[in-house]
Design a protein around this motif. Sequence first.
Motif: not given
Length: 299
Positions: A234-239, A228-229, A260-266, A19-24
């Motif tokens: 943080l989201a990029s690093l944490a994911s 944003v920054a 790969e659920t990030s695809i569905l979250f995105a 979710l974090l990856h899709a979010g950032w």
Amino acid sequence: MSAGAMPPSVLGAVLGAALLHAGWNALLKHREVDANNDASTDSNADSNAGDPLVATLLVVAGAAGCAAILLPFLDAPSPASWPFIAASSVLQCAYYLLLAATYRAGDVSHAYPLMRGSAPLLVAFVNGPLTGERLDGAQWLATGLICGGVLAMWLGARGRGRATGLALLTACVIAAYTLVDGAGVRRSGAPAAYTLWIFLCTGLAVWLLAARRRLPALLAQARARPLVAPLGGLASLASYGIALWAMTRAPVAAVAALRETSILFATAIAAFVLRERVGRARVAAACLIACGAAAMRLG
């Protein structure tokens, strides 16, 4: 995947990382800017404030800042891994610049599944000649699912050929740095420091290449969207960090597949937050790509 293979805490953490990856990524496409910029902001800054590249620069700056804070507390990677850090940083610099160009050309719901779903397919194909490994039956099935999803996404693009091409080119870069990091992190003796050095070097390189002519827009965007920054970085690093941690607690293939659920979250974020027009065909294509990517990881 059994409950014993992946504890519930790890399962939740990996889903959170996805979710974090899709979010950032969604932060890069978000075009909400302050309509009442002060008079000191010039017209060029106004025109660029909603540019995904400006948001990308803020996110990589946040990630590089976090890395700079954490690195003094970690042991340095082995000298044998520094050529890989350098190569990965160059590739990830290209990745961020391509990512911004892709989101400038197309929707998140169109581009993200193509980028994230095609990369495992490319890794699987390239890894075979490099290591002698061959695709098994499940991976060939996964290949068919991904190709079907990519074809469906392409057929439904309706004039978005540039976005499709950029997304697939970005997938090639993702596959390239995945292969580099797969070899480099094993030589580093310090996976966390290895990863943080890449974030730091990449952030510096992206800023040197792209920030100078966009300083007014960056300042305007930072004022309009001050989170944003820090949050994007943080989201990029944490994911990525959560995924590395999870791979020490559960089977690597299972963790990689669940990511790969990030695809569905995105796709969901694009529909409900970014208000993109996500029709049934695009949802079906995203699901095909997500299932194929997961099956490729598990195969």
